[in-house]
Design a protein around this motif. Structure first.
Motif, PDB file in Angstrom:
ATOM      1  N   GLU A 115       0.842  -1.193   0.000  1.00 49.41           N
ATOM      2  CA  GLU A 115       0.000   0.000   0.000  1.00 49.41           C
ATOM      3  C   GLU A 115       0.885   1.255   0.000  1.00 49.41           C
ATOM      4  O   GLU A 115       0.673   2.192  -0.779  1.00 49.41           O
ATOM      5  N   ALA A 116       1.896   1.251   0.878  1.00 52.08           N
ATOM      6  CA  ALA A 116       2.809   2.401   0.964  1.00 52.08           C
ATOM      7  C   ALA A 116       3.575   2.569  -0.342  1.00 52.08           C
ATOM      8  O   ALA A 116       3.798   3.691  -0.821  1.00 52.08           O
ATOM      9  N   TRP A 118       2.547   1.810  -3.344  1.00 53.82           N
ATOM     10  CA  TRP A 118       1.675   2.400  -4.361  1.00 53.82           C
ATOM     11  C   TRP A 118       1.340   3.855  -4.081  1.00 53.82           C
ATOM     12  O   TRP A 118       1.165   4.641  -5.004  1.00 53.82           O
ATOM     13  N   ASN A 119       1.251   4.201  -2.798  1.00 56.71           N
ATOM     14  CA  ASN A 119       1.005   5.620  -2.463  1.00 56.71           C
ATOM     15  C   ASN A 119       2.107   6.496  -3.028  1.00 56.71           C
ATOM     16  O   ASN A 119       1.871   7.511  -3.672  1.00 56.71           O
ATOM     17  N   THR A 120       3.338   6.068  -2.790  1.00 64.67           N
ATOM     18  CA  THR A 120       4.473   6.895  -3.212  1.00 64.67           C
ATOM     19  C   THR A 120       4.649   6.818  -4.734  1.00 64.67           C
ATOM     20  O   THR A 120       4.927   7.814  -5.401  1.00 64.67           O
ATOM     21  N   SER A 122       2.298   6.315  -7.009  1.00 61.31           N
ATOM     22  CA  SER A 122       1.236   7.076  -7.685  1.00 61.31           C
ATOM     23  C   SER A 122       1.574   8.564  -7.700  1.00 61.31           C
ATOM     24  O   SER A 122       1.355   9.259  -8.700  1.00 61.31           O
ATOM     25  N   LYS A 123       2.114   9.025  -6.600  1.00 62.41           N
ATOM     26  CA  LYS A 123       2.498  10.441  -6.508  1.00 62.41           C
ATOM     27  C   LYS A 123       3.576  10.754  -7.556  1.00 62.41           C
ATOM     28  O   LYS A 123       3.535  11.772  -8.248  1.00 62.41           O
ATOM     29  N   THR A 253      10.744   9.522  -0.672  1.00 58.48           N
ATOM     30  CA  THR A 253       9.836   8.561  -0.045  1.00 58.48           C
ATOM     31  C   THR A 253      10.414   8.023   1.260  1.00 58.48           C
ATOM     32  O   THR A 253      11.624   7.887   1.390  1.00 58.48           O
TER      33      THR A 253
END
Ligand code: GDD
Ligand code: MG
Length: 334
Positions: A115-116, A118-120, A122-123, A253
């Motif tokens: 999850e982490a 993909w968060n970074t 995607s940004k 990140t």
């Protein structure tokens, strides 16, 4: 978007588990899944399998299929001989549409939190669209490691997105120390994000030798690659492009990330072996064991024990990086 996993590297730092037929990316270091499998699943978490490609050596085709049996063979690009990551990045990027974003990922990293990740990512993908640059994920350095690329951050354009002033691949110890002291440096995670058109333009400008040999090639045609590859320079994307381009950006990140350089890094991430069912330690502490057998350690501390079909390694943590020499010696006497 296309994701390209680079999985053609070789290495001997994980003897007796790794060898030329089975380098690090194919090892099960942290779970019952190999690092390449973990990388693939990390991408599958948000992507369609049709958009995930692997670039690897022809020699690793079978083992790649073993690790990822569900992958369609049309998603595997094979190189006839290793030429390091610059040509592999170009082959991978060529399969995208001109305006499409490409994410390049090493196959041998430890990133436990999908999850982490993909968060970074995607940004970073959004930013790569906005600024039309060559992006990398930047990790805050914790030691003067000489095995990484260092990214000197310039202006912060928006939260955690920086223009890059300079990129220095694998500096010597003194230089690495001075970078850390200066403070505005990140480690290059080796995860790159770019639009195909921008990447090709930058390759044409800064790495024309590789660009002109590959630009009209069909990456899936191993026969053509066999003709072209021997004349291609062996060089990593870091030296071929990242050190030279003026269009580099970094997304900072805090992801839990490791390149997993040697057995001590595995121990740091996986922990000592006191709690393993197959390991008993008496009068000793800080012992790391990697074996499927029952193992007893008595009176020894700060050691690493690794056992496989190919051999047995017993070393102190301090000297663990010399494992390459051992692997080399066995090769000589083979
Ligand atoms: N297809 C293909 N062909 N893949 C390759 C080849 C090749 O010839 N050579 C290496 N690879 C793959 C490796 O299997 C790995 O997954 C990835 O490309 C990166 O190669 P490494 O050889 O592991 O690079 P590195 O660790 O020395 O340095 C890179 O990664 C660091 C972070 O882990 C650089 O990008 C550094 O700047 C970065 O800090
Ligand atoms: Mg690496």
């Amino acid at each position: 978007m296309k994701a390209i996993i680079l999985a053609g590297g070789s290495g001997e730092r994980f003897w007796p588990l790794s060898n030329s037929k089975k380098p690090k990316q194919f090892l099960r270091l942290f779970s019952d899944k190999s690092l390449i499998r973990e990388t693939y699943e990390r991408l599958l978490y948000k992507m369609n399998p049709d958009d995930i490609y692997i670039v690897t050596s022809e020699n690793y085709f079978e083992i790649t299929k073993q690790e990822i049996p569900e992958i369609d063979e049309k998603n595997i690009i094979l190189e006839p001989i290793p030429r390091n990551t610059a040509p592999a990045c170009m082959l991978g990027t060529l399969i995208a549409e001109d305006n499409e974003t490409v994410v390049i990922l090493p196959a041998d990293h430890y990133i436990p939190d999908k999850e982490a990740f993909w968060n970074t990512l995607s940004k970073c993908i959004k930013a790569a669209h906005k600024y039309d640059g060559l992006f990398t994920l930047g990790i805050t350095p914790t030691r003067p490691e000489t095995g990484y690329g260092y990214i000197e951050a310039d202006k912060e354009l928006e939260s955690n997105i920086f223009k890059v002033k300079s990129f220095k691949e694998k500096p010597d110890q003194e230089t690495a120390k001075s970078f850390i002291k200066e403070g505005n440096f990140f480690w290059n995670s080796g995860i790159f994000i770019w639009k195909k058109s921008i990447f090709l333009k930058e390759m044409e400008t800064h790495s024309y030798e590789i660009y002109e040999k590959l630009i009209d090639i069909d990456p899936f045609n191993i026969y053509t690659l066999k003709n072209v590859y021997p004349d291609i320079k062996k060089i990593s994307i870091d030296y071929a492009l990242m050190e030279k381009s003026q269009k580099i950006y970094v997304t900072k990140t805090d992801l839990l990330w490791s390149d997993v350089g040697n057995w001590v890094s595995v121990r740091e991430l996986a922990g000592y072996s006191d709690n393993k069912k197959n390991v008993h330690i008496i009068d000793g502490e800080n012992v790391f064991v990697k074996s499927n057998k029952n193992v007893g350690v008595i009176g020894l501390s700060n050691i690493v024990v690794v056992e496989s079909e190919d051999g047995l390694l017993i070393t102190t943590e301090e000297k663990a990086q010399k494992v390459r020499n051992i692997s080399q010696k066995f090769k000589e006497t083979d």
